[in-house]
Motif scaffolding. Structure first.
Motif, PDB file in Angstrom:
ATOM      1  N   THR A   1       0.028   8.245 -13.646  1.00 41.92           N
ATOM      2  CA  THR A   1       1.188   8.368 -12.757  1.00 41.92           C
ATOM      3  C   THR A   1       0.715   8.575 -11.330  1.00 41.92           C
ATOM      4  OG1 THR A   1       3.204   9.585 -12.220  1.00 41.92           O
ATOM      5  CG2 THR A   1       1.412  10.880 -13.167  1.00 41.92           C
ATOM      6  N   ALA A   2       1.480   8.041 -10.381  1.00 40.28           N
ATOM      7  CA  ALA A   2       1.137   8.247  -8.977  1.00 40.28           C
ATOM      8  C   ALA A   2       1.580   9.634  -8.510  1.00 40.28           C
ATOM      9  CB  ALA A   2       1.792   7.173  -8.115  1.00 40.28           C
ATOM     10  N   TYR A   3       2.429  10.301  -9.293  1.00 37.64           N
ATOM     11  CA  TYR A   3       2.908  11.638  -8.910  1.00 37.64           C
ATOM     12  C   TYR A   3       1.884  12.686  -9.340  1.00 37.64           C
ATOM     13  CZ  TYR A   3       7.292   9.095  -8.422  1.00 37.64           C
ATOM     14  OH  TYR A   3       8.255   8.185  -8.052  1.00 37.64           O
TER      15      TYR A   3
ATOM     16  N   GLY B   1       0.910   1.343 -15.333  1.00 39.57           N
ATOM     17  CA  GLY B   1       2.106   0.674 -14.797  1.00 39.57           C
ATOM     18  C   GLY B   1       1.758  -0.397 -13.805  1.00 39.57           C
ATOM     19  N   GLY B   2       2.837  -0.545 -13.007  1.00 42.07           N
ATOM     20  CA  GLY B   2       4.108   0.191 -12.907  1.00 42.07           C
ATOM     21  C   GLY B   2       3.955   1.714 -12.839  1.00 42.07           C
ATOM     22  N   GLU B   3       5.040   2.368 -13.152  1.00 41.75           N
ATOM     23  CA  GLU B   3       5.050   3.835 -13.115  1.00 41.75           C
ATOM     24  C   GLU B   3       5.565   4.362 -14.459  1.00 41.75           C
ATOM     25  OE1 GLU B   3       4.347   6.980 -13.020  1.00 41.75           O
ATOM     26  OE2 GLU B   3       4.019   6.703 -10.872  1.00 41.75           O
TER      27      GLU B   3
ATOM     28  N   GLY C   1       8.279  -1.677 -13.773  1.00 48.16           N
ATOM     29  CA  GLY C   1       9.045  -0.976 -12.753  1.00 48.16           C
ATOM     30  C   GLY C   1       8.276   0.155 -12.096  1.00 48.16           C
ATOM     31  N   CYS C   2       8.272   0.138 -10.758  1.00 46.10           N
ATOM     32  CA  CYS C   2       7.639   1.217  -9.989  1.00 46.10           C
ATOM     33  C   CYS C   2       8.483   1.426  -8.736  1.00 46.10           C
ATOM     34  CB  CYS C   2       6.203   0.837  -9.623  1.00 46.10           C
ATOM     35  SG  CYS C   2       5.432   2.004  -8.491  1.00 46.10           S
ATOM     36  N   ILE C   3       9.094   2.587  -8.618  1.00 45.72           N
ATOM     37  CA  ILE C   3       9.941   2.867  -7.442  1.00 45.72           C
ATOM     38  C   ILE C   3       9.113   2.747  -6.173  1.00 45.72           C
ATOM     39  CG2 ILE C   3      11.179   4.718  -6.242  1.00 45.72           C
ATOM     40  CD1 ILE C   3      12.146   5.707  -8.977  1.00 45.72           C
ATOM     41  N   ARG C   4       7.931   3.331  -6.232  1.00 45.92           N
ATOM     42  CA  ARG C   4       7.059   3.294  -5.063  1.00 45.92           C
ATOM     43  C   ARG C   4       6.718   1.852  -4.686  1.00 45.92           C
ATOM     44  NH1 ARG C   4       2.799   7.583  -3.323  1.00 45.92           N
ATOM     45  NH2 ARG C   4       1.944   6.461  -1.565  1.00 45.92           N
ATOM     46  N   GLY C   5       6.419   1.045  -5.701  1.00 45.21           N
ATOM     47  CA  GLY C   5       6.100  -0.354  -5.435  1.00 45.21           C
ATOM     48  C   GLY C   5       7.237  -1.084  -4.746  1.00 45.21           C
ATOM     49  N   VAL C   6       8.474  -0.766  -5.119  1.00 40.81           N
ATOM     50  CA  VAL C   6       9.650  -1.414  -4.520  1.00 40.81           C
ATOM     51  C   VAL C   6       9.865  -0.918  -3.094  1.00 40.81           C
ATOM     52  CG1 VAL C   6      12.176  -1.641  -4.679  1.00 40.81           C
ATOM     53  CG2 VAL C   6      10.766  -1.796  -6.759  1.00 40.81           C
TER      54      VAL C   6
ATOM     55  N   SER D   1       7.708   1.462  -1.042  1.00 40.76           N
ATOM     56  CA  SER D   1       6.565   1.616  -0.141  1.00 40.76           C
ATOM     57  C   SER D   1       5.272   1.608  -0.970  1.00 40.76           C
ATOM     58  CB  SER D   1       6.703   2.943   0.617  1.00 40.76           C
ATOM     59  OG  SER D   1       5.551   3.227   1.350  1.00 40.76           O
ATOM     60  N   PRO D   2       4.811   0.422  -1.342  1.00 42.39           N
ATOM     61  CA  PRO D   2       3.693   0.339  -2.291  1.00 42.39           C
ATOM     62  C   PRO D   2       2.399   0.964  -1.784  1.00 42.39           C
ATOM     63  CG  PRO D   2       4.406  -1.849  -1.553  1.00 42.39           C
ATOM     64  CD  PRO D   2       5.306  -0.869  -0.903  1.00 42.39           C
ATOM     65  N   CYS D   3       1.597   1.453  -2.731  1.00 39.34           N
ATOM     66  CA  CYS D   3       0.261   1.938  -2.377  1.00 39.34           C
ATOM     67  C   CYS D   3      -0.543   0.745  -1.852  1.00 39.34           C
ATOM     68  CB  CYS D   3      -0.458   2.492  -3.606  1.00 39.34           C
ATOM     69  SG  CYS D   3       0.484   3.710  -4.533  1.00 39.34           S
ATOM     70  N   GLU D   4      -1.226   0.950  -0.764  1.00 33.80           N
ATOM     71  CA  GLU D   4      -2.042  -0.124  -0.201  1.00 33.80           C
ATOM     72  C   GLU D   4      -3.121  -0.521  -1.214  1.00 33.80           C
ATOM     73  OE1 GLU D   4      -4.120   0.959   3.358  1.00 33.80           O
ATOM     74  OE2 GLU D   4      -5.383  -0.829   3.175  1.00 33.80           O
ATOM     75  N   GLY D   5      -3.226  -1.817  -1.471  1.00 34.02           N
ATOM     76  CA  GLY D   5      -4.275  -2.289  -2.377  1.00 34.02           C
ATOM     77  C   GLY D   5      -3.906  -2.205  -3.847  1.00 34.02           C
ATOM     78  N   CYS D   6      -2.644  -1.894  -4.153  1.00 33.26           N
ATOM     79  CA  CYS D   6      -2.207  -1.829  -5.553  1.00 33.26           C
ATOM     80  C   CYS D   6      -2.621  -3.114  -6.274  1.00 33.26           C
ATOM     81  CB  CYS D   6      -0.693  -1.671  -5.607  1.00 33.26           C
ATOM     82  SG  CYS D   6      -0.023  -1.907  -7.264  1.00 33.26           S
ATOM     83  N   PHE D   7      -3.221  -2.957  -7.450  1.00 33.63           N
ATOM     84  CA  PHE D   7      -3.739  -4.130  -8.168  1.00 33.63           C
ATOM     85  C   PHE D   7      -2.725  -4.702  -9.152  1.00 33.63           C
ATOM     86  CE2 PHE D   7      -4.296  -0.804 -11.118  1.00 33.63           C
ATOM     87  CZ  PHE D   7      -4.444  -1.360 -12.377  1.00 33.63           C
TER      88      PHE D   7
ATOM     89  N   THR E   1       4.146  -5.551 -11.628  1.00 33.38           N
ATOM     90  CA  THR E   1       4.875  -4.520 -12.379  1.00 33.38           C
ATOM     91  C   THR E   1       5.940  -3.823 -11.528  1.00 33.38           C
ATOM     92  OG1 THR E   1       3.349  -2.746 -11.765  1.00 33.38           O
ATOM     93  CG2 THR E   1       2.809  -3.983 -13.755  1.00 33.38           C
ATOM     94  N   TRP E   2       5.945  -4.040 -10.219  1.00 37.67           N
ATOM     95  CA  TRP E   2       6.820  -3.256  -9.338  1.00 37.67           C
ATOM     96  C   TRP E   2       8.303  -3.464  -9.638  1.00 37.67           C
ATOM     97  CZ3 TRP E   2       4.447  -4.713  -3.905  1.00 37.67           C
ATOM     98  CH2 TRP E   2       3.162  -4.183  -3.848  1.00 37.67           C
ATOM     99  N   ALA E   3       8.739  -4.727  -9.612  1.00 38.05           N
ATOM    100  CA  ALA E   3      10.170  -5.039  -9.677  1.00 38.05           C
ATOM    101  C   ALA E   3      10.760  -4.594 -11.012  1.00 38.05           C
ATOM    102  CB  ALA E   3      10.377  -6.530  -9.483  1.00 38.05           C
TER     103      ALA E   3
HETATM  104  S1  SF4 Z   1      -0.687   1.720  -7.483  1.00 40.74           S
HETATM  105 FE1  SF4 Z   1       0.797   2.299  -9.108  1.00 40.74          FE
HETATM  106  S2  SF4 Z   1       2.247   3.655  -8.053  1.00 40.74           S
HETATM  107 FE2  SF4 Z   1       1.158   2.545  -6.446  1.00 40.74          FE
HETATM  108  S3  SF4 Z   1       2.460   0.753  -6.025  1.00 40.74           S
HETATM  109 FE3  SF4 Z   1       0.938   0.141  -7.543  1.00 40.74          FE
HETATM  110  S4  SF4 Z   1       1.945   0.378  -9.526  1.00 40.74           S
HETATM  111 FE4  SF4 Z   1       3.118   1.568  -8.024  1.00 40.74          FE
END
Ligand code: SF4
Length: 266
Positions: free
Chosen positions: A108-110, A78-80, A29-34, A36-42, A46-48
């Protein structure tokens, strides 16, 4: 309460999640992923917040880590993971009670300084899906419901500080593709930070000094280049040391070698 953790997978001997070979736990689970995902997230899988995932209690998680983290190096990514910080704090506290040499990293992305000042809040609305709301209800200790919105207080500043008492490093900041540090597309080149804006926050020093204490990726890599790393835990040691940071790592390393031989892995 706050006794449930949800993971999408666990990797043993990961080499891209911090110093050394680490037990890496991928939270679900990642709120950001659901939203507005980070561009290029690998790590899109894990998002949903919907399944599949593996659910563990704090005690089950502690038992698994104590069994599988042979060199005591553990990473939550993560995820987050910060969404599950209250349960992770319990896990980290119990691990340190079992063995104070556990070294625990959380990604963490925060930003840690923002989390320490304001905590983490989030307003859920129906378009984000029921699974996200249900998971956040398990992770957040206070929330208020109005018609179609739920206000979650996921962490207070004190929760963040409590987490930092038991986690050693937090790698903070969102992944920014234009500041990418490694060139290999899956990052499998022994490095553990995705982009140059991210920082290695030293939790204990930050709490003790009352100001954020951290290394930038460049500062950390410069130290690695000027010194060397322990063959067991992977942490930086002076050049005049042998191959290990001490007797404990020496013994752990060769015990592991013997176990791997018995399993036919060496
Ligand atoms: S990089 Fe991390 S915070 Fe960003 S969308 Fe992917 S899992 Fe979420």
């Amino acid at each position: 309460m706050y006794d449930i953790l949800r993971f999408i997978g666990v990797t043993k001997d990961a080499t891209t999640a911090g110093p050394g070979k680490r037990l890496e736990l991928f939270t679900k689970g990642c709120i950001r992923g659901v939203i507005s995902p980070c561009e290029g997230c690998f790590n899109e899988t894990t998002w949903a917040f919907e399944g599949p995932y593996r659910e563990m209690t704090v005690d089950e998680c502690v038992e698994m880590i104590d069994r599988d983290a042979w060199n005591r190096q553990v990473t939550f990514c993560g995820g987050e993971p910060i969404l599950q910080a209250k349960a992770i704090t319990k896990v980290a506290k119990k691990l340190k009670e079992i063995d104070p040499t556990f070294h625990i990293i959380l990604y963490t992305a925060y930003k840690v300084d923002t989390l320490m000042k304001y905590g983490l809040k989030f307003t859920w609305i129906p378009k984000y899906g029921d699974a996200m709301r249900n998971h956040l209800m398990d992770y957040s200790y206070a929330y208020s419901r109005e018609m179609h919105r739920t206000q979650f207080i996921i962490l207070t500043p004190n929760d963040v500080k409590e987490l930092m008492e038991y986690v050693d490093w937090i790698i903070d900041g969102d992944y920014q593709a234009d500041k990418r540090l490694t060139t290999h597309e899956t990052m499998h080149d022994g490095w553990f930070i995705g982009s140059s804006n991210q920082r290695i926050v030293l939790c204990k020093a930050t709490l003790e000094r009352g100001v954020l204490v951290y290394f930038t990726p460049h500062e950390y890599m410069t130290m690695v280049e000027k010194n060397k790393t322990c063959k067991c835990c992977g942490h930086i040691i002076p050049k005049y040391f042998g191959r290990f940071c001490g007797e404990r790592c020496y013994r752990r390393y060769y015990k592991r070698q013997e176990e791997m031989k018995l399993l036919g892995g060496v």
